[in-house]
Design a protein around this motif. Structure first.
Motif, short mmCIF file in Angstrom:
data_model
loop_
_atom_site.label_atom_id
_atom_site.label_comp_id
_atom_site.label_asym_id
_atom_site.label_seq_id
_atom_site.Cartn_x
_atom_site.Cartn_y
_atom_site.Cartn_z
N TYR A 37 -3.08 -10.40 30.16
CA TYR A 37 -4.52 -10.32 29.98
C TYR A 37 -5.07 -9.20 30.85
O TYR A 37 -4.66 -9.04 32.00
CB TYR A 37 -5.15 -11.66 30.38
CG TYR A 37 -6.60 -11.80 30.01
CD1 TYR A 37 -6.99 -12.10 28.71
CD2 TYR A 37 -7.59 -11.66 30.98
CE1 TYR A 37 -8.33 -12.24 28.38
CE2 TYR A 37 -8.94 -11.81 30.66
CZ TYR A 37 -9.30 -12.10 29.35
OH TYR A 37 -10.62 -12.24 29.03
N SER A 43 -9.38 -8.55 27.16
CA SER A 43 -8.49 -8.46 26.02
C SER A 43 -7.09 -8.94 26.40
O SER A 43 -6.65 -8.77 27.54
CB SER A 43 -8.40 -7.02 25.51
OG SER A 43 -7.44 -6.90 24.48
N ILE A 83 -3.07 -8.39 26.06
CA ILE A 83 -2.28 -7.16 26.00
C ILE A 83 -0.81 -7.52 25.76
O ILE A 83 -0.29 -8.46 26.37
CB ILE A 83 -2.45 -6.31 27.27
CG1 ILE A 83 -1.72 -4.98 27.15
CG2 ILE A 83 -2.06 -7.08 28.51
CD1 ILE A 83 -2.08 -4.00 28.25
N MET A 134 -3.90 -3.33 23.17
CA MET A 134 -4.99 -4.23 23.48
C MET A 134 -6.11 -4.00 22.47
O MET A 134 -6.02 -3.10 21.63
CB MET A 134 -5.49 -3.98 24.91
CG MET A 134 -5.90 -2.55 25.17
SD MET A 134 -6.52 -2.25 26.82
CE MET A 134 -8.05 -3.18 26.80
#
Length: 259
Positions: free
Chosen positions: A63, A87, A89, A116
């Protein structure tokens, strides 16, 4: 007939006695002394535990949380704002470790790239007389994050299966930003790879002879910004909009295969 015996001199008796005593002592030493052990030469055994001194590659997932700050060089309060970037990742990792003989320290180099999905867009209703007209808007996107770092670690634990490390190096993110001064105006766009630095640390543990799992934290500061120049209808000229993707924090787990 009388036989006369010759007397043995006292000095001779002393010498004979000394010789007999020395021979007896030497004989006892030869009998009692153990033979010297035969030296055994063994090759040094290097690191009986997990072999960290290899190439490796794998997957990472986590994250990313960061900040986007926007600013202008003209009167546009709606453009002077900030957003939080959040986001998931998912990426790939490739690296190489270097371990000295009979040392618990490890040096390494590691690179990774991940995908991402961060998107922000907004359209404004602008007050009369402002530099921008109704319909002024912007949109921005970041879709990739990468690092190239060195690692310094300490090997510990049973069978040397744990690695505690710190890391630092370069970071980069692929981003784009667009802005428009009023409804109907084309968007002006700036895009590319933003570069900066990253620092962090983590722990990695071997699961078997080839596979390891890691937990890692990285702080990244992207020192390059995006800038777009748009018409400013209310001001009768142009103005610059700056998109600053400065600091971000990454927490992720990784699975590596060593070969």
């Amino acid at each position: 007939m009388r036989i006369h015996s010759k007397q043995i001199p006292a000095t001779s008796m002393v010498i004979v006695s000394f010789l007999i005593t020395s021979m007896t002592a030497n004989a006892a030493d030869l009998y009692l002394k153990e033979p010297d052990p035969v030296p055994v030469f063994e090759e040094p055994v290097d690191h009986l535990g997990f072999d960290w001194n290899r190439f490796y590659g794998g997957l990472n997932a986590g994250y990313i949380q960061g900040d986007l700050t926007m600013s202008t060089d003209f009167d546009a309060p709606n453009f002077n704002t900030s957003h939080s970037m959040n986001s998931a990742i998912l990426g790939l990792t490739l690296g190489k470790n270097f371990r000295g003989e009979n040392s618990d320290l490890l040096l390494g180099i590691e690179g990774d790239i991940g995908l991402m999905d961060f998107n922000v867009s907004e359209t404004f209703d602008v007050a009369a007389g402002a530099a921008l007209d109704d319909g002024a808007s912007y949109r921005t996107k970041m879709d990739a994050f990468a690092t190239l770092r060195g690692r310094l670690g300490f090997i510990t634990g049973e069978e040397e299966r744990n690695l505690l490390y710190i890391t630092a190096g370069l970071s980069a993110a692929r981003a784009s930003a667009s802005a428009s001064g009023q409804t109907g105006d084309p968007f002006v766009t700036d895009s590319g790879w933003l570069t900066g630095y990253t620092i962090g640390g983590g722990i990695e543990s071997a699961m078997n002879e080839k596979i390891s799992l890691k937990l890692e934290y990285l702080y990244s500061d992207l020192t390059k910004d995006l800038n777009v120049t748009i018409p400013t209808p209310g001001a009768g000229g142009t103005g610059n909009v700056n998109f600053d993707f400065r600091s971000s924090h990454v927490v992720r787990v990784g699975l590596n295969v060593h070969f």
